[in-house]
Design a protein around this motif. Structure first.
Motif, PDB file in Angstrom:
ATOM      1  N   ARG A 239       0.831  -1.205   0.000  1.00  0.00           N
ATOM      2  CA  ARG A 239       0.000   0.000   0.000  1.00  0.00           C
ATOM      3  C   ARG A 239       0.864   1.254   0.000  1.00  0.00           C
ATOM      4  O   ARG A 239       0.557   2.233  -0.692  1.00  0.00           O
ATOM      5  CB  ARG A 239      -0.933  -0.023   1.214  1.00  0.00           C
ATOM      6  N   ALA A 240       1.965   1.249   0.784  1.00  0.00           N
ATOM      7  CA  ALA A 240       2.879   2.397   0.803  1.00  0.00           C
ATOM      8  C   ALA A 240       3.520   2.602  -0.568  1.00  0.00           C
ATOM      9  O   ALA A 240       3.666   3.738  -1.037  1.00  0.00           O
ATOM     10  CB  ALA A 240       3.949   2.183   1.870  1.00  0.00           C
ATOM     11  N   LYS A 241       3.894   1.512  -1.218  1.00  0.00           N
ATOM     12  CA  LYS A 241       4.488   1.603  -2.567  1.00  0.00           C
ATOM     13  C   LYS A 241       3.495   2.213  -3.555  1.00  0.00           C
ATOM     14  O   LYS A 241       3.828   3.130  -4.325  1.00  0.00           O
ATOM     15  CB  LYS A 241       4.906   0.222  -3.037  1.00  0.00           C
ATOM     16  N   ASP A 242       2.234   1.726  -3.540  1.00  0.00           N
ATOM     17  CA  ASP A 242       1.220   2.241  -4.460  1.00  0.00           C
ATOM     18  C   ASP A 242       0.936   3.716  -4.208  1.00  0.00           C
ATOM     19  O   ASP A 242       0.738   4.493  -5.156  1.00  0.00           O
ATOM     20  CB  ASP A 242      -0.070   1.424  -4.319  1.00  0.00           C
ATOM     21  N   THR A 243       0.935   4.113  -2.942  1.00  0.00           N
ATOM     22  CA  THR A 243       0.676   5.515  -2.606  1.00  0.00           C
ATOM     23  C   THR A 243       1.800   6.414  -3.107  1.00  0.00           C
ATOM     24  O   THR A 243       1.556   7.501  -3.653  1.00  0.00           O
ATOM     25  CB  THR A 243       0.515   5.681  -1.084  1.00  0.00           C
ATOM     26  N   VAL A 244       3.042   5.975  -2.926  1.00  0.00           N
ATOM     27  CA  VAL A 244       4.189   6.763  -3.384  1.00  0.00           C
ATOM     28  C   VAL A 244       4.180   6.887  -4.905  1.00  0.00           C
ATOM     29  O   VAL A 244       4.464   7.961  -5.457  1.00  0.00           O
ATOM     30  CB  VAL A 244       5.505   6.133  -2.877  1.00  0.00           C
ATOM     31  N   ILE A 245       3.850   5.830  -5.593  1.00  0.00           N
ATOM     32  CA  ILE A 245       3.773   5.883  -7.071  1.00  0.00           C
ATOM     33  C   ILE A 245       2.699   6.867  -7.497  1.00  0.00           C
ATOM     34  O   ILE A 245       2.885   7.627  -8.465  1.00  0.00           O
ATOM     35  CB  ILE A 245       3.501   4.479  -7.638  1.00  0.00           C
ATOM     36  N   ARG A 246       1.581   6.866  -6.768  1.00  0.00           N
ATOM     37  CA  ARG A 246       0.491   7.792  -7.115  1.00  0.00           C
ATOM     38  C   ARG A 246       0.883   9.244  -6.830  1.00  0.00           C
ATOM     39  O   ARG A 246       0.536  10.153  -7.591  1.00  0.00           O
ATOM     40  CB  ARG A 246      -0.759   7.416  -6.308  1.00  0.00           C
ATOM     41  N   LEU A 247       1.625   9.456  -5.732  1.00  0.00           N
ATOM     42  CA  LEU A 247       2.017  10.820  -5.364  1.00  0.00           C
ATOM     43  C   LEU A 247       3.158  11.352  -6.224  1.00  0.00           C
ATOM     44  O   LEU A 247       3.260  12.558  -6.459  1.00  0.00           O
ATOM     45  CB  LEU A 247       2.420  10.867  -3.888  1.00  0.00           C
ATOM     46  N   TYR A 248       4.040  10.460  -6.689  1.00  0.00           N
ATOM     47  CA  TYR A 248       5.219  10.885  -7.459  1.00  0.00           C
ATOM     48  C   TYR A 248       5.267  10.100  -8.771  1.00  0.00           C
ATOM     49  O   TYR A 248       6.178   9.287  -8.990  1.00  0.00           O
ATOM     50  CB  TYR A 248       6.494  10.664  -6.648  1.00  0.00           C
ATOM     51  N   PRO A 249       4.308  10.335  -9.666  1.00  0.00           N
ATOM     52  CA  PRO A 249       4.250   9.533 -10.893  1.00  0.00           C
ATOM     53  C   PRO A 249       5.458   9.722 -11.803  1.00  0.00           C
ATOM     54  O   PRO A 249       5.909   8.766 -12.445  1.00  0.00           O
ATOM     55  CB  PRO A 249       2.957  10.014 -11.563  1.00  0.00           C
TER      56      PRO A 249
END
Length: 384
Positions: A239-249
Protein backbone atom coordinates in the motif's frame (compact mmCIF):
# COMPACT_ATOMS: atom_id res chain seq x y z
CA UNK A 1 83.23 48.77 62.09
CA UNK A 2 81.61 51.88 60.61
CA UNK A 3 82.68 50.74 57.16
CA UNK A 4 80.94 47.41 57.73
CA UNK A 5 77.76 49.19 58.88
CA UNK A 6 77.81 51.55 55.93
CA UNK A 7 78.33 48.66 53.62
CA UNK A 8 75.43 46.81 55.29
CA UNK A 9 73.16 49.88 55.04
CA UNK A 10 74.02 50.28 51.37
CA UNK A 11 73.21 46.65 50.73
CA UNK A 12 69.88 46.97 52.58
CA UNK A 13 68.95 50.10 50.66
CA UNK A 14 69.77 48.33 47.42
CA UNK A 15 67.56 45.39 48.42
CA UNK A 16 64.73 47.71 49.37
CA UNK A 17 64.97 49.47 46.02
CA UNK A 18 64.89 46.12 44.21
CA UNK A 19 61.83 45.09 46.18
CA UNK A 20 60.18 48.43 45.46
CA UNK A 21 60.97 48.08 41.77
CA UNK A 22 59.47 44.57 41.71
CA UNK A 23 56.40 45.92 43.50
CA UNK A 24 56.01 48.67 40.87
CA UNK A 25 56.35 46.06 38.11
CA UNK A 26 53.71 43.86 39.70
CA UNK A 27 51.48 46.89 40.19
CA UNK A 28 51.89 47.81 36.50
CA UNK A 29 50.89 44.29 35.51
CA UNK A 30 48.03 44.42 37.99
CA UNK A 31 46.75 47.73 36.59
CA UNK A 32 46.71 46.73 32.93
CA UNK A 33 44.13 44.02 33.68
CA UNK A 34 40.84 45.38 32.32
CA UNK A 35 38.68 43.60 34.90
CA UNK A 36 38.55 44.79 38.52
CA UNK A 37 40.86 42.85 40.85
CA UNK A 38 40.45 43.33 44.59
CA UNK A 39 42.34 41.89 47.56
CA UNK A 40 39.93 41.58 50.49
CA UNK A 41 40.88 40.71 54.06
CA UNK A 42 38.98 38.44 56.43
CA UNK A 43 36.91 41.39 57.71
CA UNK A 44 35.76 42.26 54.14
CA UNK A 45 38.03 45.32 53.96
CA UNK A 46 39.73 46.20 50.67
CA UNK A 47 43.52 46.02 50.98
CA UNK A 48 44.59 46.31 47.34
CA UNK A 49 42.83 47.15 44.07
CA UNK A 50 43.77 47.87 40.47
CA UNK A 51 42.79 50.81 38.28
CA UNK A 52 39.83 48.94 36.81
CA UNK A 53 38.38 48.66 40.32
CA UNK A 54 38.51 52.45 40.70
CA UNK A 55 36.55 52.84 37.46
CA UNK A 56 34.06 50.15 38.45
CA UNK A 57 33.47 51.74 41.87
CA UNK A 58 33.11 55.21 40.30
CA UNK A 59 35.84 56.43 42.61
CA UNK A 60 38.66 58.70 41.40
CA UNK A 61 41.04 58.17 44.31
CA UNK A 62 42.79 54.92 45.13
CA UNK A 63 43.25 55.74 48.82
CA UNK A 64 39.50 56.14 49.29
CA UNK A 65 39.01 52.45 48.44
CA UNK A 66 41.42 51.05 50.99
CA UNK A 67 40.25 49.73 54.36
CA UNK A 68 36.62 50.14 53.36
CA UNK A 69 34.11 47.31 53.17
CA UNK A 70 34.10 45.65 49.77
CA UNK A 71 30.33 45.31 49.65
CA UNK A 72 29.92 49.05 50.28
CA UNK A 73 32.48 50.21 47.71
CA UNK A 74 31.77 47.71 44.97
CA UNK A 75 28.07 46.95 45.27
CA UNK A 76 26.61 49.80 47.33
CA UNK A 77 25.31 47.41 49.97
CA UNK A 78 25.05 47.92 53.73
CA UNK A 79 25.79 44.29 54.61
CA UNK A 80 27.78 41.35 53.30
CA UNK A 81 26.64 40.30 49.82
CA UNK A 82 24.37 37.23 49.89
CA UNK A 83 26.40 35.69 47.07
CA UNK A 84 29.73 36.09 48.90
CA UNK A 85 31.38 32.71 49.59
CA UNK A 86 32.44 34.00 53.04
CA UNK A 87 35.67 32.06 53.07
CA UNK A 88 36.47 31.22 56.69
CA UNK A 89 39.03 28.44 56.66
CA UNK A 90 40.33 27.79 60.16
CA UNK A 91 43.45 25.94 59.14
CA UNK A 92 45.50 25.77 56.00
CA UNK A 93 44.81 22.67 53.93
CA UNK A 94 47.93 21.68 52.05
CA UNK A 95 45.87 19.77 49.49
CA UNK A 96 43.62 22.71 48.70
CA UNK A 97 44.04 24.27 45.26
CA UNK A 98 44.09 28.06 45.53
CA UNK A 99 44.15 28.51 41.77
CA UNK A 100 40.60 27.15 41.39
CA UNK A 101 38.11 30.00 41.76
CA UNK A 102 34.72 29.99 43.43
CA UNK A 103 32.42 31.57 40.87
CA UNK A 104 29.17 33.48 41.15
CA UNK A 105 27.11 35.06 38.38
CA UNK A 106 24.98 37.98 39.53
CA UNK A 107 22.70 40.67 38.14
CA UNK A 108 23.83 44.14 39.15
CA UNK A 109 22.23 47.54 38.60
CA UNK A 110 24.48 50.58 38.48
CA UNK A 111 23.09 54.01 37.57
CA UNK A 112 19.97 52.43 36.02
CA UNK A 113 22.19 50.15 33.95
CA UNK A 114 21.66 46.43 34.29
CA UNK A 115 24.77 44.30 34.18
CA UNK A 116 25.52 40.61 34.37
CA UNK A 117 28.70 40.10 36.38
CA UNK A 118 30.82 36.99 36.72
CA UNK A 119 32.59 37.02 40.09
CA UNK A 120 35.61 34.82 40.73
CA UNK A 121 36.94 34.41 44.28
CA UNK A 122 40.45 33.06 44.82
CA UNK A 123 41.34 32.10 48.42
CA UNK A 124 44.58 33.68 49.58
CA UNK A 125 46.27 32.13 52.67
CA UNK A 126 47.53 35.18 54.55
CA UNK A 127 48.63 33.30 57.66
CA UNK A 128 48.27 29.84 59.17
CA UNK A 129 44.70 30.46 60.35
CA UNK A 130 43.88 33.57 58.35
CA UNK A 131 42.57 33.65 54.80
CA UNK A 132 41.96 36.62 52.58
CA UNK A 133 40.59 36.44 49.07
CA UNK A 134 41.17 37.97 45.67
CA UNK A 135 37.97 38.91 43.84
CA UNK A 136 37.90 39.31 40.06
CA UNK A 137 34.86 41.02 38.52
CA UNK A 138 34.05 40.44 34.85
CA UNK A 139 31.25 42.21 33.00
CA UNK A 140 29.69 39.45 30.86
CA UNK A 141 26.54 41.40 29.95
CA UNK A 142 27.27 41.56 26.22
CA UNK A 143 28.43 37.95 26.15
CA UNK A 144 25.24 36.75 27.87
CA UNK A 145 23.09 38.94 25.62
CA UNK A 146 24.75 37.38 22.58
CA UNK A 147 24.24 33.89 24.01
CA UNK A 148 20.56 34.60 24.69
CA UNK A 149 20.11 36.06 21.21
CA UNK A 150 21.83 33.04 19.71
CA UNK A 151 19.61 30.77 21.80
CA UNK A 152 16.50 32.62 20.62
CA UNK A 153 17.65 32.39 17.01
CA UNK A 154 18.30 28.65 17.39
CA UNK A 155 14.83 28.23 18.88
CA UNK A 156 13.29 30.17 16.02
CA UNK A 157 15.27 28.14 13.51
CA UNK A 158 14.17 24.91 15.17
CA UNK A 159 10.59 26.13 15.21
CA UNK A 160 10.84 27.01 11.52
CA UNK A 161 12.26 23.58 10.72
CA UNK A 162 9.54 21.93 12.81
CA UNK A 163 6.82 23.86 10.98
CA UNK A 164 8.48 23.02 7.67
CA UNK A 165 8.59 19.38 8.70
CA UNK A 166 4.89 19.40 9.59
CA UNK A 167 4.11 20.92 6.19
CA UNK A 168 6.37 18.31 4.61
CA UNK A 169 4.47 15.49 6.32
CA UNK A 170 1.02 16.89 5.59
CA UNK A 171 1.92 17.59 1.97
CA UNK A 172 1.82 13.88 1.07
CA UNK A 173 -1.87 13.22 1.84
CA UNK A 174 -2.88 16.69 0.68
CA UNK A 175 -1.14 16.13 -2.65
CA UNK A 176 -2.93 12.79 -2.99
CA UNK A 177 -6.29 14.45 -2.32
CA UNK A 178 -5.55 17.21 -4.84
CA UNK A 179 -4.51 14.79 -7.60
CA UNK A 180 -7.52 12.55 -7.03
CA UNK A 181 -9.93 15.49 -7.04
CA UNK A 182 -8.40 16.79 -10.27
CA UNK A 183 -8.87 13.38 -11.85
CA UNK A 184 -12.47 13.20 -10.66
CA UNK A 185 -13.25 16.68 -11.91
CA UNK A 186 -11.83 15.95 -15.35
CA UNK A 187 -13.38 12.51 -15.82
CA UNK A 188 -16.34 12.05 -13.48
CA UNK A 189 -18.91 12.19 -16.29
CA UNK A 190 -17.20 9.37 -18.22
CA UNK A 191 -16.25 7.11 -15.32
CA UNK A 192 -18.35 4.25 -13.97
CA UNK A 193 -19.65 4.53 -10.39
CA UNK A 194 -17.15 1.96 -9.08
CA UNK A 195 -14.21 4.07 -10.29
CA UNK A 196 -15.67 7.18 -8.68
CA UNK A 197 -16.20 5.25 -5.46
CA UNK A 198 -12.62 3.97 -5.61
CA UNK A 199 -11.25 7.50 -5.88
CA UNK A 200 -13.49 8.72 -3.09
CA UNK A 201 -12.04 5.95 -0.91
CA UNK A 202 -8.55 7.15 -1.84
CA UNK A 203 -9.48 10.65 -0.72
CA UNK A 204 -10.90 9.23 2.51
CA UNK A 205 -7.67 7.33 3.18
CA UNK A 206 -5.56 10.44 2.54
CA UNK A 207 -7.73 12.45 4.92
CA UNK A 208 -7.28 9.73 7.56
CA UNK A 209 -3.50 9.89 7.10
CA UNK A 210 -3.55 13.68 7.51
CA UNK A 211 -5.62 13.31 10.69
CA UNK A 212 -3.11 10.79 12.08
CA UNK A 213 -0.23 13.19 11.37
CA UNK A 214 -2.03 16.02 13.17
CA UNK A 215 -2.76 13.67 16.08
CA UNK A 216 0.92 12.71 16.25
CA UNK A 217 1.93 16.38 16.36
CA UNK A 218 -0.53 17.10 19.19
CA UNK A 219 0.74 14.14 21.21
CA UNK A 220 4.40 14.80 20.32
CA UNK A 221 5.43 15.50 23.89
CA UNK A 222 3.64 12.49 25.32
CA UNK A 223 5.52 9.31 26.09
CA UNK A 224 2.59 6.92 25.70
CA UNK A 225 3.45 3.60 24.10
CA UNK A 226 2.29 3.35 20.50
CA UNK A 227 -1.05 1.54 20.07
CA UNK A 228 -0.69 -1.48 17.81
CA UNK A 229 -2.97 -4.01 16.13
CA UNK A 230 -2.33 -7.26 14.29
CA UNK A 231 -1.61 -6.48 10.65
CA UNK A 232 -0.09 -7.82 7.45
CA UNK A 233 3.24 -6.12 6.87
CA UNK A 234 3.40 -7.19 3.21
CA UNK A 235 0.03 -5.56 2.58
CA UNK A 236 1.18 -2.38 4.34
CA UNK A 237 4.40 -2.21 2.30
CA UNK A 238 2.46 -2.73 -0.94
CA UNK A 239 0.00 0.00 0.00
CA UNK A 240 2.88 2.40 0.80
CA UNK A 241 4.49 1.60 -2.57
CA UNK A 242 1.22 2.24 -4.46
CA UNK A 243 0.68 5.52 -2.61
CA UNK A 244 4.19 6.76 -3.38
CA UNK A 245 3.77 5.88 -7.07
CA UNK A 246 0.49 7.79 -7.12
CA UNK A 247 2.02 10.82 -5.36
CA UNK A 248 5.22 10.89 -7.46
CA UNK A 249 4.25 9.53 -10.89
CA UNK A 250 7.12 11.19 -12.77
CA UNK A 251 9.80 10.10 -10.28
CA UNK A 252 8.36 6.57 -10.35
CA UNK A 253 7.96 6.30 -14.11
CA UNK A 254 11.24 4.47 -14.81
CA UNK A 255 11.48 2.52 -11.55
CA UNK A 256 11.12 -1.24 -11.38
CA UNK A 257 9.69 -2.46 -8.07
CA UNK A 258 10.40 -5.94 -6.74
CA UNK A 259 8.84 -7.35 -3.57
CA UNK A 260 10.10 -10.73 -2.39
CA UNK A 261 8.47 -12.75 0.40
CA UNK A 262 7.65 -16.40 0.86
CA UNK A 263 4.27 -15.85 2.60
CA UNK A 264 2.23 -13.30 4.50
CA UNK A 265 3.70 -11.97 7.72
CA UNK A 266 1.43 -10.73 10.48
CA UNK A 267 2.52 -9.13 13.73
CA UNK A 268 1.34 -6.24 15.95
CA UNK A 269 2.13 -2.75 14.63
CA UNK A 270 0.55 0.66 14.12
CA UNK A 271 -0.67 0.53 10.51
CA UNK A 272 -0.67 4.28 9.87
CA UNK A 273 2.82 4.85 11.26
CA UNK A 274 4.20 1.77 9.56
CA UNK A 275 2.87 2.96 6.21
CA UNK A 276 4.52 6.36 6.81
CA UNK A 277 7.77 4.56 7.57
CA UNK A 278 7.87 2.84 4.19
CA UNK A 279 6.50 5.83 2.30
CA UNK A 280 9.38 7.93 3.63
CA UNK A 281 11.94 5.29 2.70
CA UNK A 282 10.48 4.81 -0.80
CA UNK A 283 10.28 8.56 -1.39
CA UNK A 284 13.89 8.91 -0.29
CA UNK A 285 14.94 6.31 -2.87
CA UNK A 286 12.88 7.93 -5.65
CA UNK A 287 14.46 11.32 -4.95
CA UNK A 288 17.90 9.70 -5.08
CA UNK A 289 17.18 8.33 -8.56
CA UNK A 290 16.27 11.86 -9.72
CA UNK A 291 14.09 10.61 -12.63
CA UNK A 292 16.72 8.08 -13.73
CA UNK A 293 15.74 4.43 -14.31
CA UNK A 294 16.52 1.92 -11.59
CA UNK A 295 15.17 -0.68 -9.22
CA UNK A 296 13.84 -0.69 -5.68
CA UNK A 297 13.73 -4.13 -4.12
CA UNK A 298 11.96 -5.10 -0.91
CA UNK A 299 12.71 -8.43 0.75
CA UNK A 300 10.76 -9.69 3.78
CA UNK A 301 12.08 -12.66 5.73
CA UNK A 302 11.97 -14.17 9.20
CA UNK A 303 14.88 -15.40 11.33
CA UNK A 304 14.15 -16.89 14.73
CA UNK A 305 12.15 -14.24 16.64
CA UNK A 306 12.83 -11.35 14.29
CA UNK A 307 11.18 -10.10 11.11
CA UNK A 308 13.62 -8.44 8.71
CA UNK A 309 12.67 -6.04 5.92
CA UNK A 310 15.48 -5.16 3.51
CA UNK A 311 14.94 -2.23 1.15
CA UNK A 312 17.62 -1.70 -1.48
CA UNK A 313 18.00 0.70 -4.38
CA UNK A 314 20.71 1.20 -6.99
CA UNK A 315 20.41 4.99 -7.09
CA UNK A 316 24.13 5.61 -6.50
CA UNK A 317 24.66 5.01 -2.81
CA UNK A 318 25.32 7.35 0.11
CA UNK A 319 28.78 8.92 0.64
CA UNK A 320 30.71 7.63 3.67
CA UNK A 321 31.04 11.19 4.95
CA UNK A 322 27.31 11.53 5.63
CA UNK A 323 25.96 8.00 6.05
CA UNK A 324 26.33 8.21 9.85
CA UNK A 325 24.28 11.42 9.93
CA UNK A 326 21.25 10.50 7.82
CA UNK A 327 19.06 9.60 10.82
CA UNK A 328 19.86 12.86 12.62
CA UNK A 329 16.89 15.24 12.88
CA UNK A 330 16.93 17.98 10.22
CA UNK A 331 19.92 16.55 8.36
CA UNK A 332 19.53 16.62 4.60
CA UNK A 333 21.88 16.18 1.66
CA UNK A 334 19.40 17.76 -0.74
CA UNK A 335 21.24 20.77 -2.16
CA UNK A 336 18.13 22.15 -3.82
CA UNK A 337 16.71 23.10 -0.43
CA UNK A 338 13.44 21.29 -1.07
CA UNK A 339 13.94 18.67 1.64
CA UNK A 340 13.63 19.18 5.37
CA UNK A 341 15.82 16.32 6.55
CA UNK A 342 13.01 14.93 8.68
CA UNK A 343 12.05 11.90 6.58
CA UNK A 344 14.69 9.43 7.77
CA UNK A 345 14.54 10.80 11.32
CA UNK A 346 10.82 10.02 11.32
CA UNK A 347 11.60 6.52 10.04
CA UNK A 348 14.05 5.97 12.88
CA UNK A 349 11.49 7.21 15.42
CA UNK A 350 8.73 4.92 14.12
CA UNK A 351 11.01 1.87 14.16
CA UNK A 352 12.08 2.60 17.74
CA UNK A 353 8.44 3.04 18.77
CA UNK A 354 7.92 -0.57 17.67
CA UNK A 355 11.02 -1.73 19.60
CA UNK A 356 12.81 -2.40 16.31
CA UNK A 357 16.16 -1.53 14.77
CA UNK A 358 17.06 0.20 11.53
CA UNK A 359 20.49 0.32 9.89
CA UNK A 360 21.89 1.42 6.55
CA UNK A 361 24.77 0.29 4.35
CA UNK A 362 25.99 1.67 1.05
CA UNK A 363 28.22 -0.36 -1.28
CA UNK A 364 28.72 -0.57 -5.04
CA UNK A 365 26.38 2.35 -5.80
CA UNK A 366 23.60 0.68 -3.81
CA UNK A 367 21.90 1.68 -0.57
CA UNK A 368 20.39 -0.95 1.70
CA UNK A 369 18.14 -0.25 4.68
CA UNK A 370 17.59 -3.18 7.03
CA UNK A 371 14.65 -2.93 9.43
CA UNK A 372 14.17 -5.59 12.10
CA UNK A 373 11.13 -6.02 14.34
CA UNK A 374 10.88 -8.45 17.27
CA UNK A 375 8.16 -11.09 16.96
CA UNK A 376 6.32 -12.00 20.16
CA UNK A 377 3.10 -13.75 21.08
CA UNK A 378 1.68 -10.58 22.61
CA UNK A 379 -1.03 -9.06 20.43
CA UNK A 380 -2.56 -5.74 21.39
CA UNK A 381 -6.02 -5.16 19.97
CA UNK A 382 -6.86 -1.58 18.96
CA UNK A 383 -9.00 0.48 21.26
CA UNK A 384 -12.56 0.83 20.11
Amino acid sequence: MSEFINHGDSHSIENIEKVAEKARELEAIYDVVQDPLVLIDSDFNIQRANLATIRFAKNNKYDELLDRKCYEVLYQRTDVCPYCPKINVKSKDKNQSYSTPITREIFFRSEDKKQTLLLEFYPYPKQEDLFWMVEKISDVTKQRDKEEESFRMRNLASLGILISGIAHELNNPLTGISLTLQNLKANWQNQPPEQIEKRLDMIKNDISRAAIIVSDIISFAKTDKVKVTLGDIVETITRAKDTVIRLYPHLSKNINWRITCDHEYQFPFHPGKMERLFMNLFRNSLQAFDYRPGEISIEIRKTKNWLHIIIEDNAGGIPDSIIQKIFDPFFTSNKSGTGTGLGLSICHSIVKEHDGNISVKSVEQKTRFTISFPLTNDITEPNS
